[in-house]
Each structure stands twice: as structure tokens, then as C-alpha cells.
Design a protein around this motif. Sequence first.
Motif, PDB file in Angstrom:
ATOM      1  N   VAL A  60       0.868  -1.187   0.000  1.00 38.94           N
ATOM      2  CA  VAL A  60       0.000   0.000   0.000  1.00 38.94           C
ATOM      3  C   VAL A  60       0.902   1.234   0.000  1.00 38.94           C
ATOM      4  O   VAL A  60       1.879   1.281   0.746  1.00 38.94           O
ATOM      5  CB  VAL A  60      -0.887   0.017   1.265  1.00 38.94           C
ATOM      6  CG1 VAL A  60      -1.743   1.278   1.334  1.00 38.94           C
ATOM      7  CG2 VAL A  60      -1.762  -1.223   1.322  1.00 38.94           C
ATOM      8  N   GLY A  61       0.581   2.198  -0.854  1.00 42.83           N
ATOM      9  CA  GLY A  61       1.344   3.448  -0.831  1.00 42.83           C
ATOM     10  C   GLY A  61       2.562   3.490  -1.736  1.00 42.83           C
ATOM     11  O   GLY A  61       3.463   4.311  -1.555  1.00 42.83           O
ATOM     12  N   VAL A  62       2.601   2.587  -2.735  1.00 43.20           N
ATOM     13  CA  VAL A  62       3.743   2.571  -3.654  1.00 43.20           C
ATOM     14  C   VAL A  62       3.315   2.878  -5.086  1.00 43.20           C
ATOM     15  O   VAL A  62       4.029   2.558  -6.027  1.00 43.20           O
ATOM     16  CB  VAL A  62       4.459   1.197  -3.633  1.00 43.20           C
ATOM     17  CG1 VAL A  62       5.084   0.947  -2.270  1.00 43.20           C
ATOM     18  CG2 VAL A  62       3.510   0.076  -4.007  1.00 43.20           C
ATOM     19  N   GLY A  63       2.133   3.475  -5.235  1.00 42.27           N
ATOM     20  CA  GLY A  63       1.630   3.758  -6.574  1.00 42.27           C
ATOM     21  C   GLY A  63       0.570   2.757  -6.980  1.00 42.27           C
ATOM     22  O   GLY A  63       0.259   1.831  -6.226  1.00 42.27           O
ATOM     23  N   THR A  64       0.005   2.939  -8.180  1.00 44.23           N
ATOM     24  CA  THR A  64      -1.098   2.076  -8.599  1.00 44.23           C
ATOM     25  C   THR A  64      -0.620   0.792  -9.293  1.00 44.23           C
ATOM     26  O   THR A  64      -1.367  -0.162  -9.401  1.00 44.23           O
ATOM     27  CB  THR A  64      -2.058   2.816  -9.557  1.00 44.23           C
ATOM     28  OG1 THR A  64      -1.291   3.380 -10.624  1.00 44.23           O
ATOM     29  CG2 THR A  64      -2.807   3.925  -8.847  1.00 44.23           C
ATOM     30  N   SER A  65       0.615   0.780  -9.777  1.00 39.18           N
ATOM     31  CA  SER A  65       1.101  -0.421 -10.457  1.00 39.18           C
ATOM     32  C   SER A  65       1.826  -1.331  -9.476  1.00 39.18           C
ATOM     33  O   SER A  65       2.780  -0.928  -8.815  1.00 39.18           O
ATOM     34  CB  SER A  65       2.045  -0.037 -11.599  1.00 39.18           C
ATOM     35  OG  SER A  65       2.551  -1.208 -12.190  1.00 39.18           O
ATOM     36  N   LEU A  66       1.357  -2.568  -9.357  1.00 39.39           N
ATOM     37  CA  LEU A  66       1.884  -3.478  -8.346  1.00 39.39           C
ATOM     38  C   LEU A  66       2.614  -4.672  -8.945  1.00 39.39           C
ATOM     39  O   LEU A  66       3.074  -5.551  -8.222  1.00 39.39           O
ATOM     40  CB  LEU A  66       0.743  -3.964  -7.447  1.00 39.39           C
ATOM     41  CG  LEU A  66      -0.106  -2.860  -6.792  1.00 39.39           C
ATOM     42  CD1 LEU A  66      -1.200  -3.465  -5.921  1.00 39.39           C
ATOM     43  CD2 LEU A  66       0.763  -1.931  -5.938  1.00 39.39           C
ATOM     44  N   SER A  67       2.777  -4.716 -10.288  1.00 37.38           N
ATOM     45  CA  SER A  67       3.310  -5.928 -10.920  1.00 37.38           C
ATOM     46  C   SER A  67       4.737  -6.251 -10.472  1.00 37.38           C
ATOM     47  O   SER A  67       5.087  -7.418 -10.349  1.00 37.38           O
ATOM     48  CB  SER A  67       3.217  -5.843 -12.448  1.00 37.38           C
ATOM     49  OG  SER A  67       3.816  -4.661 -12.912  1.00 37.38           O
ATOM     50  N   ILE A 116       8.206  -6.386   1.804  1.00 31.63           N
ATOM     51  CA  ILE A 116       8.621  -5.327   2.733  1.00 31.63           C
ATOM     52  C   ILE A 116      10.083  -4.935   2.474  1.00 31.63           C
ATOM     53  O   ILE A 116      10.425  -3.750   2.399  1.00 31.63           O
ATOM     54  CB  ILE A 116       8.406  -5.775   4.191  1.00 31.63           C
ATOM     55  CG1 ILE A 116       6.897  -5.747   4.507  1.00 31.63           C
ATOM     56  CG2 ILE A 116       9.162  -4.872   5.179  1.00 31.63           C
ATOM     57  CD1 ILE A 116       6.521  -6.366   5.824  1.00 31.63           C
ATOM     58  N   LYS A 174       6.145   0.025   2.802  1.00 26.67           N
ATOM     59  CA  LYS A 174       6.018   0.370   4.222  1.00 26.67           C
ATOM     60  C   LYS A 174       4.730  -0.184   4.825  1.00 26.67           C
ATOM     61  O   LYS A 174       4.530  -0.162   6.035  1.00 26.67           O
ATOM     62  CB  LYS A 174       6.075   1.886   4.387  1.00 26.67           C
ATOM     63  CG  LYS A 174       7.519   2.376   4.331  1.00 26.67           C
ATOM     64  CD  LYS A 174       7.596   3.875   4.286  1.00 26.67           C
ATOM     65  CE  LYS A 174       9.031   4.302   4.077  1.00 26.67           C
ATOM     66  NZ  LYS A 174       9.112   5.574   3.327  1.00 26.67           N
ATOM     67  N   ARG A 175       3.837  -0.617   3.974  1.00 21.08           N
ATOM     68  CA  ARG A 175       2.598  -1.254   4.453  1.00 21.08           C
ATOM     69  C   ARG A 175       2.235  -2.338   3.450  1.00 21.08           C
ATOM     70  O   ARG A 175       2.198  -2.062   2.240  1.00 21.08           O
ATOM     71  CB  ARG A 175       1.486  -0.216   4.559  1.00 21.08           C
ATOM     72  CG  ARG A 175       0.203  -0.758   5.156  1.00 21.08           C
ATOM     73  CD  ARG A 175      -0.850   0.325   5.321  1.00 21.08           C
ATOM     74  NE  ARG A 175      -2.013  -0.175   6.035  1.00 21.08           N
ATOM     75  CZ  ARG A 175      -3.062   0.555   6.365  1.00 21.08           C
ATOM     76  NH1 ARG A 175      -3.096   1.837   6.072  1.00 21.08           N
ATOM     77  NH2 ARG A 175      -4.088   0.018   7.000  1.00 21.08           N
ATOM     78  N   VAL A 176       1.967  -3.522   3.937  1.00 21.74           N
ATOM     79  CA  VAL A 176       1.655  -4.642   3.053  1.00 21.74           C
ATOM     80  C   VAL A 176       0.367  -5.318   3.533  1.00 21.74           C
ATOM     81  O   VAL A 176       0.203  -5.584   4.725  1.00 21.74           O
ATOM     82  CB  VAL A 176       2.804  -5.678   3.052  1.00 21.74           C
ATOM     83  CG1 VAL A 176       2.437  -6.896   2.211  1.00 21.74           C
ATOM     84  CG2 VAL A 176       4.085  -5.059   2.522  1.00 21.74           C
ATOM     85  N   ILE A 177      -0.533  -5.558   2.586  1.00 24.18           N
ATOM     86  CA  ILE A 177      -1.755  -6.304   2.880  1.00 24.18           C
ATOM     87  C   ILE A 177      -1.623  -7.691   2.245  1.00 24.18           C
ATOM     88  O   ILE A 177      -1.520  -7.807   1.022  1.00 24.18           O
ATOM     89  CB  ILE A 177      -3.013  -5.608   2.295  1.00 24.18           C
ATOM     90  CG1 ILE A 177      -3.144  -4.151   2.753  1.00 24.18           C
ATOM     91  CG2 ILE A 177      -4.278  -6.410   2.624  1.00 24.18           C
ATOM     92  CD1 ILE A 177      -3.614  -3.938   4.156  1.00 24.18           C
ATOM     93  N   ILE A 205      -3.836  -9.957   6.495  1.00 30.20           N
ATOM     94  CA  ILE A 205      -2.800  -9.385   7.356  1.00 30.20           C
ATOM     95  C   ILE A 205      -2.533  -7.944   6.942  1.00 30.20           C
ATOM     96  O   ILE A 205      -2.267  -7.676   5.775  1.00 30.20           O
ATOM     97  CB  ILE A 205      -1.478 -10.181   7.212  1.00 30.20           C
ATOM     98  CG1 ILE A 205      -1.717 -11.684   7.452  1.00 30.20           C
ATOM     99  CG2 ILE A 205      -0.405  -9.636   8.135  1.00 30.20           C
ATOM    100  CD1 ILE A 205      -0.513 -12.554   7.046  1.00 30.20           C
ATOM    101  N   ASP A 252       0.112  -5.259   7.694  1.00 29.86           N
ATOM    102  CA  ASP A 252       1.424  -5.128   8.332  1.00 29.86           C
ATOM    103  C   ASP A 252       2.016  -3.763   7.972  1.00 29.86           C
ATOM    104  O   ASP A 252       2.434  -3.530   6.843  1.00 29.86           O
ATOM    105  CB  ASP A 252       2.329  -6.252   7.821  1.00 29.86           C
ATOM    106  CG  ASP A 252       3.660  -6.302   8.556  1.00 29.86           C
ATOM    107  OD1 ASP A 252       3.894  -5.462   9.441  1.00 29.86           O
ATOM    108  OD2 ASP A 252       4.471  -7.193   8.229  1.00 29.86           O
ATOM    109  N   GLY A 295      -2.384   3.439  -4.064  1.00 26.24           N
ATOM    110  CA  GLY A 295      -1.540   4.476  -4.653  1.00 26.24           C
ATOM    111  C   GLY A 295      -1.775   5.868  -4.105  1.00 26.24           C
ATOM    112  O   GLY A 295      -1.408   6.862  -4.734  1.00 26.24           O
ATOM    113  N   GLY A 350      -0.854   6.643  -0.787  1.00 27.79           N
ATOM    114  CA  GLY A 350      -0.101   6.702   0.465  1.00 27.79           C
ATOM    115  C   GLY A 350      -0.510   5.573   1.395  1.00 27.79           C
ATOM    116  O   GLY A 350      -1.390   4.781   1.054  1.00 27.79           O
TER     117      GLY A 350
END
Lengths: 95, 95, 95, 95
Positions: free
Chosen positions: A11-18, A64, A69-72, C77, C79, D12, D14
Motif C-alpha cells: 500500500v502506498g507505492v503507486g497504482t502499479s503493483l506488478s 517489505i 512500508k505497508r503490506v496487505i 494481514i 502489516d 496508490g 499513500g
Amino acid sequence: MIISQLSIAPVGVGTSLSRYVRIVLDVIRKNNIKFETNDMATVIETEDLDTLFKVVKEAHTAVIEAGAKRVITELKIDDRRDKDVRLGSKIKSLQ
Amino acid sequence: MIISQLSIAPVGVGTSLSRYVRIVLDVIRKNNIKFETNDMATVIETEDLDTLFKVVKEAHTAVIEAGAKRVITELKIDDRRDKDVRLGSKIKSLQ
Amino acid sequence: MIISQLSIAPVGVGTSLSRYVRIVLDVIRKNNIKFETNDMATVIETEDLDTLFKVVKEAHTAVIEAGAKRVITELKIDDRRDKDVRLGSKIKSLQ
Amino acid sequence: MIISQLSIAPVGVGTSLSRYVRIVLDVIRKNNIKFETNDMATVIETEDLDTLFKVVKEAHTAVIEAGAKRVITELKIDDRRDKDVRLGSKIKSLQ
């Protein structure tokens, strides 16, 4: 075998997660876990809960360490004791 | 397009649920919705939320009409407005 | 602290599942894990992933030992590493 | 009554999402839906699926209108037809 559905998203790293999905898949591959990825999650086959939680922990931690900094992390475990189920069994039973 | 993950499971009808998965897939097909089924869920592509909720309601109701007295429906919607996403796009971006 | 949402449900044991929810809560209590139960899931606070997976494994296994032949366990989770979060923190931040 | 668990999270924008949770709760309140919020999700009681999907659509759309370019909405519906269930009933049955 236990069939599980796994999704790990920063969460919080932008919209692209690939980039992060690739990190998760690398961890799964290194652990020699059978898996199938789809657009929403990765389905994996593990022999027991210990193997499952070991790989989920390693993948979650890798995201991480990659800077999130935040992971779901979402895990759905389907544990059937009345029948031997493998990756692909449930799809086959639909045909 | 909106990509969603759908799982509809009756509770209290035994451990085998494939009969009900087939009912759900029939409803999705009849609505001409693009989909891909995996061992844990069905991933669908819909043009908007109204189309999505219409088919989810129809599938959920069909499982109740088939005899289930309790139904757990899980829906995860990934709605991206910065990019045109189709069924299969996310898998492609991993390659 | 890691905040997680846990739901463990047996499949094929009838429509009433409260007996099994009690088994899960007993395991959480015995492990001295802080938790809050709501109508759909139990939210728990654990110091790390090892503690979390230990209690989830124990609770999942207890439901199988209670007679369930198929168990669906769902874990989400959250985190967060940029901030100390406790059970109740997120609700407080809404006020 | 249908009991559902709802979580709507922008991607995305924050790591802090409480501003968006407040938007979702405002929509639920305006629709006079009974709800209880916990650290991981909001549990709501609706009379039928149409009311449920109406409020989910409105809340999801409000988060997009607030600036989110990608939104992940998760909905878990527990629809029990063998018994009248209300918000809080399931917790009471544990005592």
C-alpha cells in the motif's frame, strides 16, 4: 494437499503493483511450490500448513524488504481431509 | 473494464461444492460475461459496477434457489481508472 | 504490531457454525493474543508473523480435530512498518 | 437480514487510508444502514441484495470521486435463509 489463494499487495507505492507480484512469484518458485497465477491472486498447492506459512512469510517479508512500508497479505486456505485434492482438481471436477 | 474475483459457496450442503460452482458459471455465461475459473475463485471482467452486481446477484440467488439455506458470497473488485485493464492484462504485465 | 482479520469455517457440518467459532476463540485466548470478535471475523494483534501463523495453525487444526472434514480459513494481514499500530488504533484514527 | 463485511481501499494514495474509510462510513450513514466498524472492515446489515449493492456502489464511487485512481473493494456476504439474523446476532450466539 492444501490448496490456497494468496494475494500480497503493498500500500502506498503507486497504482502499479506488478513489480511486487513478481517478487512474490520468485519466492514461490524458489520454494518449489506448485502454483497458478491469475489476474487477482495466485493459487498454490502445499503439502501442509507449515510449508504454506513458511512461503507466505518469506513472500510477505520480501515485499517489505523491497521497500513497501505497508503490506496487505490475503490468504484463503481450503483444507480438505476427506479427499486428495491437487492443484487443478477442482477445475477438473467441474467438467 | 473492472476485474473482479468471485466466489459463491453454500454452507451446510456437504463438503462437495462443484454442483453449485457450475450453477454460478452458468449464470455468468448466460450474461455473456468474460471469465476465467481457477481452483479457488472465478475472475470476471465487466464494463461497470451495475453489470457486475447484476450478475453477482443472479448467481447468488441461483445458488439459494438450488437449495442452499446459507450462502457465503465473496467479491473482490479491482477498479482501475488510470489504465484500460482487461481480463488477462495483469498476467501479461508480469511477463 | 501486526493487525489481522481471521475467519475459520468448516464446510459440510450444517448451517450453524458458532460451535467452531468458540473453538477458534479458545485457541486465541490460550495463546494470550489480543482480539476483538465481530459478526463476520475476529481481528487479532500479534507481535510478528511467526506468532500469527502459530495461532492460525493451532486454531485451524483444532477445527479439524473437532470433526470438520473441510475447513476454509481466511486471513487478511495488515502489516504496517511506518507506524506503531495496535488493536483499536485504526478505529481511533477515524474519530 | 443479510450481514456483510465491507472493505474499500484506494491503491496508490499513500499508506494512511483513514480519510477514505470516513468517506465510506458517511455513505453508509446517509443510507440509514446499520453498521459496526472494526480495525479491518465494516460489518453492515441490509434487508436485501439490492440495498447492499446500492450502498457498496455509492461508497466505492465516492472513493474514486475523492481522487483514488485505483480502488480495491472487498465484500463478503453472509446470507442465511433458515434463520432471522441481525447485526450482533452472531456475536450473541457465542455467549
